[in-house]
Design a protein around this motif. Structure first.
Motif, PDB file in Angstrom:
ATOM      1  N   ALA A 166      -6.332   8.530   4.173  1.00 21.10           N
ATOM      2  CA  ALA A 166      -7.571   7.897   4.631  1.00 21.10           C
ATOM      3  C   ALA A 166      -7.848   6.610   3.849  1.00 21.10           C
ATOM      4  N   LEU A 167      -7.668   6.645   2.527  1.00 22.86           N
ATOM      5  CA  LEU A 167      -7.880   5.442   1.729  1.00 22.86           C
ATOM      6  C   LEU A 167      -6.796   4.405   1.987  1.00 22.86           C
ATOM      7  N   ARG A 168      -5.575   4.850   2.239  1.00 23.08           N
ATOM      8  CA  ARG A 168      -4.486   3.922   2.557  1.00 23.08           C
ATOM      9  C   ARG A 168      -4.841   3.088   3.785  1.00 23.08           C
ATOM     10  N   LYS A 169      -5.399   3.736   4.785  1.00 20.70           N
ATOM     11  CA  LYS A 169      -5.740   3.042   6.035  1.00 20.70           C
ATOM     12  C   LYS A 169      -6.778   1.952   5.782  1.00 20.70           C
ATOM     13  N   ILE A 170      -7.783   2.266   4.995  1.00 21.28           N
ATOM     14  CA  ILE A 170      -8.822   1.277   4.700  1.00 21.28           C
ATOM     15  C   ILE A 170      -8.250   0.124   3.887  1.00 21.28           C
ATOM     16  N   LEU A 171      -7.486   0.432   2.849  1.00 20.40           N
ATOM     17  CA  LEU A 171      -6.933  -0.613   1.992  1.00 20.40           C
ATOM     18  C   LEU A 171      -6.007  -1.539   2.766  1.00 20.40           C
ATOM     19  N   LEU A 172      -5.177  -0.975   3.613  1.00 21.68           N
ATOM     20  CA  LEU A 172      -4.257  -1.779   4.407  1.00 21.68           C
ATOM     21  C   LEU A 172      -5.026  -2.721   5.337  1.00 21.68           C
ATOM     22  N   SER A 173      -6.087  -2.208   5.953  1.00 24.84           N
ATOM     23  CA  SER A 173      -6.897  -3.021   6.857  1.00 24.84           C
ATOM     24  C   SER A 173      -7.537  -4.197   6.117  1.00 24.84           C
ATOM     25  N   VAL A 174      -8.051  -3.943   4.908  1.00 25.66           N
ATOM     26  CA  VAL A 174      -8.696  -4.998   4.112  1.00 25.66           C
ATOM     27  C   VAL A 174      -7.705  -6.112   3.783  1.00 25.66           C
ATOM     28  N   VAL A 213       0.888  -1.154   0.000  1.00 19.46           N
ATOM     29  CA  VAL A 213       0.000   0.000   0.000  1.00 19.46           C
ATOM     30  C   VAL A 213       0.930   1.208   0.000  1.00 19.46           C
ATOM     31  N   LEU A 214       1.146   1.758  -1.177  1.00 18.99           N
ATOM     32  CA  LEU A 214       2.194   2.748  -1.394  1.00 18.99           C
ATOM     33  C   LEU A 214       1.968   4.036  -0.602  1.00 18.99           C
ATOM     34  N   ASP A 215       3.098   4.677  -0.219  1.00 19.96           N
ATOM     35  CA  ASP A 215       2.974   5.973   0.443  1.00 19.96           C
ATOM     36  C   ASP A 215       3.872   7.051  -0.151  1.00 19.96           C
ATOM     37  N   ASP A 216       4.670   6.702  -1.167  1.00 19.41           N
ATOM     38  CA  ASP A 216       5.509   7.712  -1.799  1.00 19.41           C
ATOM     39  C   ASP A 216       5.891   7.257  -3.203  1.00 19.41           C
ATOM     40  N   ALA A 238     -16.653  -1.563  -0.517  1.00 26.77           N
ATOM     41  CA  ALA A 238     -17.721  -1.636   0.480  1.00 26.77           C
ATOM     42  C   ALA A 238     -17.409  -0.746   1.683  1.00 26.77           C
ATOM     43  N   ARG A 239     -16.149  -0.725   2.089  1.00 22.43           N
ATOM     44  CA  ARG A 239     -15.789   0.064   3.271  1.00 22.43           C
ATOM     45  C   ARG A 239     -15.563   1.535   2.933  1.00 22.43           C
ATOM     46  N   ALA A 240     -14.859   1.793   1.845  1.00 16.46           N
ATOM     47  CA  ALA A 240     -14.540   3.178   1.496  1.00 16.46           C
ATOM     48  C   ALA A 240     -15.783   3.953   1.100  1.00 16.46           C
ATOM     49  N   GLY A 241     -16.770   3.262   0.541  1.00 20.22           N
ATOM     50  CA  GLY A 241     -17.976   3.939   0.104  1.00 20.22           C
ATOM     51  C   GLY A 241     -19.058   4.005   1.158  1.00 20.22           C
ATOM     52  N   ALA A 242     -18.813   3.396   2.300  1.00 19.31           N
ATOM     53  CA  ALA A 242     -19.843   3.328   3.346  1.00 19.31           C
ATOM     54  C   ALA A 242     -19.594   4.325   4.475  1.00 19.31           C
ATOM     55  N   GLY A 243     -18.811   5.336   4.201  1.00 24.14           N
ATOM     56  CA  GLY A 243     -18.595   6.366   5.206  1.00 24.14           C
ATOM     57  C   GLY A 243     -17.536   6.028   6.228  1.00 24.14           C
ATOM     58  N   GLU A 244     -16.686   5.021   5.955  1.00 22.86           N
ATOM     59  CA  GLU A 244     -15.641   4.670   6.907  1.00 22.86           C
ATOM     60  C   GLU A 244     -14.388   5.531   6.757  1.00 22.86           C
ATOM     61  N   ARG A 245     -14.367   6.368   5.731  1.00 24.18           N
ATOM     62  CA  ARG A 245     -13.176   7.172   5.480  1.00 24.18           C
ATOM     63  C   ARG A 245     -13.009   8.283   6.508  1.00 24.18           C
ATOM     64  N   GLU A 246     -11.779   8.444   6.979  1.00 28.06           N
ATOM     65  CA  GLU A 246     -11.464   9.560   7.853  1.00 28.06           C
ATOM     66  C   GLU A 246     -11.302  10.829   7.007  1.00 28.06           C
ATOM     67  N   PRO A 247     -11.407  12.002   7.620  1.00 25.85           N
ATOM     68  CA  PRO A 247     -11.246  13.245   6.851  1.00 25.85           C
ATOM     69  C   PRO A 247      -9.840  13.340   6.241  1.00 25.85           C
TER      70      PRO A 247
END
Length: 283
Positions: free
Chosen positions: A143-151, A93-96, A251-260
């Protein structure tokens, strides 16, 4: 709405391309419903891998997704592993990133392509040739990185939190000396497309997350001699796994789980003209 860009070896997207002010997209943009969420799918290389890496119409692709309502994009791409601790089948899950290509941009200044006027002020910035210099301190949406990593972790797949992607022009693969140099620069994986997508998404205020799939080790790493067919085969073998991963992410990113996050603000924070900043209330 979430857009998903798929790469080598991921098939099932066929049909005519979309026309945009920046030319045709590399293939059709297909809308599907996943877990109650509308999702846009686009294959960056088109049918039968018609668009080689150095010819992928990145501006058309990103604009096409944006114009259809994508506020977030998950980009999936095959990579060569540079870091010796990686192995084929690993996910990052890339960060740079490091971009060795002349970077594409929507902000060409006066005389560039014009886009349809809309309520979104981005169209006015492009059509008026306003200078916009986006910050790239965070190339990928945290915010998306956190969700993807968790999945990926919950699926029990081998994943690294973070990693630097270096983009070459292609279509040829890299030499062992180039790979050694890239490693010295701090790159963990090498690819040919995702940096361009990240730049353009950031310019439009789209949240962008990159999933790198190690298809092979890069040239010279543990004696590797990679080939194009090897990459495609490796991605086809993981197609079902990646499909499940994408579904759960959506399912998670579109369901309001994203942080600001501040991704949507980047085009406006990057406006150089004080007059335009005041006009848009971003002074």
């Amino acid at each position: 709405m979430i857009g998903v860009i798929t790469g080598s070896g991921i098939s099932g997207i066929s049909g005519p391309p979309e026309r945009t002010p920046f030319g045709n997209t590399s293939g059709p943009i297909i809308q599907k419903e996943i877990a109650g969420q509308e999702v846009l799918f686009l294959g960056r290389h088109g049918e039968e891998h018609a668009w080689l890496a150095h010819r992928v119409p990145h501006r058309a692709n990103i604009w096409g997704l944006y114009s259809k309502g994508a506020k977030a994009i998950l980009s999936v791409g095959s990579v060569g592993g540079i870091d010796p601790s990686l192995s084929p089948g690993d996910y990052l899950v890339l960060d740079d990133l490091i971009d060795l290509n002349p970077p594409p941009t929507f902000y060409d200044g006066p005389g560039g392509p014009e886009v349809p006027e809309s309520d979104d002020p981005i169209s006015a910035l492009i059509n008026k040739g306003v200078g916009v210099h986006i910050s790239f301190t965070e190339p990928f949406c945290p915010a998306l990185r956190k969700i993807l990593l968790s999945v990926i972790k919950e699926m029990g797949l081998p994943v690294r939190d973070g990693g630097t992607y270096i983009q070459t022009r292609g279509p040829r693969l890299e030499s062992p000396a180039e790979i050694r140099a890239f490693g010295t620069l701090g790159a963990h994986v090498v690819g040919m497309t995702m940096a361009s997508e990240a730049v353009l998404a950031k310019e439009l205020g789209i949240c962008f997350v990159g999933l790198a799939v190690v298809a092979n080790m890069a040239s010279g790493i543990r004696g590797a001699r990679p080939s194009g067919s090897e990459v495609e085969t490796a991605m086809k073998e993981r197609a079902k796994e990646i499909g499940l991963l994408v579904e759960e992410f959506v399912a998670r990113a579109g369901a309001g789980e994203r942080e600001p996050c501040e991704c949507a603000l980047q085009p406006f924070l990057g406006i150089q003209s004080q007059a335009w900043r005041e006009r848009l209330g971003k002074a």
